[in-house]
Design a protein around this motif. Structure first.
Motif, PDB file in Angstrom:
ATOM      1  N   PRO A 275      79.043  37.865  -7.695  1.00 29.58           N
ATOM      2  CA  PRO A 275      79.299  36.699  -6.839  1.00 29.58           C
ATOM      3  C   PRO A 275      80.741  36.586  -6.374  1.00 29.58           C
ATOM      4  CG  PRO A 275      79.095  36.030  -9.133  1.00 29.58           C
ATOM      5  CD  PRO A 275      78.694  37.470  -9.070  1.00 29.58           C
ATOM      6  N   TRP A 276      81.674  37.248  -7.085  1.00 28.64           N
ATOM      7  CA  TRP A 276      83.088  37.122  -6.723  1.00 28.64           C
ATOM      8  C   TRP A 276      83.571  38.267  -5.841  1.00 28.64           C
ATOM      9  CZ3 TRP A 276      83.804  32.404  -7.694  1.00 28.64           C
ATOM     10  CH2 TRP A 276      83.370  31.800  -8.882  1.00 28.64           C
ATOM     11  N   ALA A 277      82.670  39.079  -5.330  1.00 31.18           N
ATOM     12  CA  ALA A 277      83.070  40.191  -4.456  1.00 31.18           C
ATOM     13  C   ALA A 277      83.919  39.663  -3.299  1.00 31.18           C
ATOM     14  CB  ALA A 277      81.841  40.907  -3.920  1.00 31.18           C
ATOM     15  N   GLY A 278      85.071  40.297  -3.084  1.00 29.66           N
ATOM     16  CA  GLY A 278      85.968  39.862  -2.022  1.00 29.66           C
ATOM     17  C   GLY A 278      86.936  38.771  -2.437  1.00 29.66           C
ATOM     18  N   CYS A 279      86.858  38.318  -3.680  1.00 28.39           N
ATOM     19  CA  CYS A 279      87.740  37.250  -4.168  1.00 28.39           C
ATOM     20  C   CYS A 279      88.881  37.835  -4.997  1.00 28.39           C
ATOM     21  CB  CYS A 279      86.960  36.265  -5.045  1.00 28.39           C
ATOM     22  SG  CYS A 279      85.577  35.432  -4.224  1.00 28.39           S
ATOM     23  N   GLU A 280      89.905  37.038  -5.208  1.00 27.85           N
ATOM     24  CA  GLU A 280      90.959  37.383  -6.153  1.00 27.85           C
ATOM     25  C   GLU A 280      91.049  36.274  -7.192  1.00 27.85           C
ATOM     26  OE1 GLU A 280      94.926  37.497  -4.531  1.00 27.85           O
ATOM     27  OE2 GLU A 280      94.415  36.066  -2.960  1.00 27.85           O
ATOM     28  N   LEU A 281      91.499  36.641  -8.379  1.00 25.49           N
ATOM     29  CA  LEU A 281      91.559  35.706  -9.501  1.00 25.49           C
ATOM     30  C   LEU A 281      93.005  35.444  -9.892  1.00 25.49           C
ATOM     31  CD1 LEU A 281      90.228  34.155 -11.921  1.00 25.49           C
ATOM     32  CD2 LEU A 281      90.318  36.322 -13.177  1.00 25.49           C
ATOM     33  N   LEU A 282      93.368  34.172  -9.978  1.00 27.37           N
ATOM     34  CA  LEU A 282      94.660  33.757 -10.519  1.00 27.37           C
ATOM     35  C   LEU A 282      94.424  33.256 -11.939  1.00 27.37           C
ATOM     36  CD1 LEU A 282      97.659  32.950 -10.466  1.00 27.37           C
ATOM     37  CD2 LEU A 282      96.977  30.816  -9.319  1.00 27.37           C
ATOM     38  N   PHE A 283      95.052  33.920 -12.893  1.00 25.48           N
ATOM     39  CA  PHE A 283      94.908  33.607 -14.313  1.00 25.48           C
ATOM     40  C   PHE A 283      96.190  32.929 -14.779  1.00 25.48           C
ATOM     41  CE2 PHE A 283      94.569  35.698 -18.782  1.00 25.48           C
ATOM     42  CZ  PHE A 283      93.975  34.554 -19.300  1.00 25.48           C
ATOM     43  N   LEU A 284      96.079  31.676 -15.217  1.00 25.76           N
ATOM     44  CA  LEU A 284      97.244  30.873 -15.590  1.00 25.76           C
ATOM     45  C   LEU A 284      97.280  30.605 -17.088  1.00 25.76           C
ATOM     46  CD1 LEU A 284      96.992  28.096 -12.830  1.00 25.76           C
ATOM     47  CD2 LEU A 284      98.662  29.956 -12.880  1.00 25.76           C
ATOM     48  N   GLN A 285      98.478  30.631 -17.651  1.00 24.49           N
ATOM     49  CA  GLN A 285      98.674  30.157 -19.024  1.00 24.49           C
ATOM     50  C   GLN A 285      99.203  28.736 -18.926  1.00 24.49           C
ATOM     51  OE1 GLN A 285     100.810  32.727 -21.731  1.00 24.49           O
ATOM     52  NE2 GLN A 285     101.307  31.038 -23.096  1.00 24.49           N
TER      53      GLN A 285
ATOM     54  N   PHE B  73      97.450  38.063 -11.523  1.00 26.72           N
ATOM     55  CA  PHE B  73      96.383  38.167 -10.533  1.00 26.72           C
ATOM     56  C   PHE B  73      95.487  39.360 -10.869  1.00 26.72           C
ATOM     57  CE2 PHE B  73      99.394  35.637  -8.095  1.00 26.72           C
ATOM     58  CZ  PHE B  73      98.566  34.764  -7.410  1.00 26.72           C
ATOM     59  N   PHE B  74      94.197  39.178 -10.628  1.00 22.09           N
ATOM     60  CA  PHE B  74      93.221  40.256 -10.779  1.00 22.09           C
ATOM     61  C   PHE B  74      92.426  40.330  -9.480  1.00 22.09           C
ATOM     62  CE2 PHE B  74      94.256  38.776 -14.984  1.00 22.09           C
ATOM     63  CZ  PHE B  74      94.371  39.946 -15.726  1.00 22.09           C
TER      64      PHE B  74
ATOM     65  N   ILE C 213      90.472  41.907 -23.125  1.00 22.54           N
ATOM     66  CA  ILE C 213      91.005  40.547 -23.081  1.00 22.54           C
ATOM     67  C   ILE C 213      92.438  40.507 -23.608  1.00 22.54           C
ATOM     68  CG2 ILE C 213      90.705  38.180 -23.896  1.00 22.54           C
ATOM     69  CD1 ILE C 213      88.611  39.037 -21.883  1.00 22.54           C
ATOM     70  N   ALA C 214      92.715  41.303 -24.641  1.00 25.47           N
ATOM     71  CA  ALA C 214      94.079  41.346 -25.184  1.00 25.47           C
ATOM     72  C   ALA C 214      95.056  41.834 -24.122  1.00 25.47           C
ATOM     73  CB  ALA C 214      94.125  42.249 -26.414  1.00 25.47           C
ATOM     74  N   GLY C 215      94.648  42.835 -23.353  1.00 27.19           N
ATOM     75  CA  GLY C 215      95.508  43.339 -22.286  1.00 27.19           C
ATOM     76  C   GLY C 215      95.741  42.299 -21.209  1.00 27.19           C
ATOM     77  N   ALA C 216      94.700  41.527 -20.885  1.00 25.73           N
ATOM     78  CA  ALA C 216      94.856  40.457 -19.889  1.00 25.73           C
ATOM     79  C   ALA C 216      95.829  39.398 -20.387  1.00 25.73           C
ATOM     80  CB  ALA C 216      93.496  39.832 -19.579  1.00 25.73           C
TER      81      ALA C 216
END
Length: 261
Positions: free
Chosen positions: A172-182, A163-164, A149-152
């Motif tokens: 359930p998220w197979a095939g998805c991409e994640l946008l991580f916002l601050q 993005f991850f 989590i610290a690295g993220a």
């Protein structure tokens, strides 16, 4: 994640895609099969071009996704799945959560500062809301293969979003991409505009509404809560059940020091 701009992100995406609020009932049968309740603040929107938007505060939102997929078995390889989650300084989101849960009582500002802070201090001792203020985001990151989590969090330092793209193949998220916002990277929200536009072209962040704007008569009391110290003893207790809390608080403390230098 509650109190991390969820409502504003939802409005930004659904407004930008011209979506309309829809009924969750069509997915209830599949949710019942895998024992998924209609989670608190879970909503769905229908959008042009056969797009759908789902919003949930639950860390188990992946189960909602699984139920939705089961409701639409005829999927196409070219379909795209984007997940958005956000983080905010827990030292700010925790008082915001307390005020949100007690808005009917405190919004008129009639209470003394001492009374509000006494109630807030009791809230900090609870094992419910406060330590869970990063739970959903941490859980989603883990479902996308993030164990550090610290690295993220460090990936947010340079631009306020990341993005991850490596979710568990059998999840359930197979095939998805994640946008991580601050959500609190800068006052202008430029990182949110850029991150959202990278994810969905043409989407920009609508203005965030402050607590002081929602309850102007309680602005002094709310400021007192923001300035009230969340002590290390509180953080240590949060860490007992949610160790990611201390990691994220440490990130924000480090960021504040660096910006002062």
């Amino acid at each position: 994640q509650p109190k991390c701009g969820t409502g504003s992100i939802e409005k930004s995406v659904t407004w930008g895609l011209n979506c309309e609020l829809a009924d969750m009932a069509p997915y209830q049968q599949e949710m019942d099969k895998i024992q998924v309740p209609l989670y608190y603040k879970t909503r769905t929107f229908e959008c042009p071009d056969n797009r759908r938007v789902f919003r949930s505060h639950s860390k188990d939102s992946g189960l909602v996704k699984a139920a939705v997929d089961a409701s639409f078995p005829q999927r196409h390889d070219e379909e795209r799945c984007l997940v958005i989650t956000a983080v905010r300084n827990p030292l700010l989101s925790i008082p915001s959560l307390f005020f949100e849960e007690n808005k009917a009582r405190y919004c008129d500002g009639a209470q003394s500062e001492e009374e509000v802070l006494a109630d807030y201090e009791k809230f900090l001792g609870h094992n419910g809301g406060p330590p869970r203020q990063v739970e959903t985001t941490a859980h989603v990151l883990k479902e996308f293969g993030v164990r550090d989590i610290a690295g993220a969090m460090d990936r947010l330092t340079g631009r306020g979003y990341a993005f991850f793209r490596e979710p568990a193949a059998d999840g359930p998220w197979a095939g998805c991409e994640l946008l991580f916002l601050q959500i609190d990277y800068d006052e202008a929200n430029s990182n949110l505009d850029i991150g959202l536009d990278h994810a969905v072209e043409g989407i920009s962040m609508l203005p965030l509404e402050s607590r002081q704007e929602i309850c102007p008569k309680a602005a002094v009391n709310y400021r007192a809560m923001i300035e009230h110290e969340i002590k290390q003893e509180h953080i240590d207790r949060f860490d007992e059940t949610h160790p990611e809390m201390g990691v994220i608080i440490s990130y924000y403390k480090k960021l504040r020091r660096e910006r002062k230098e």
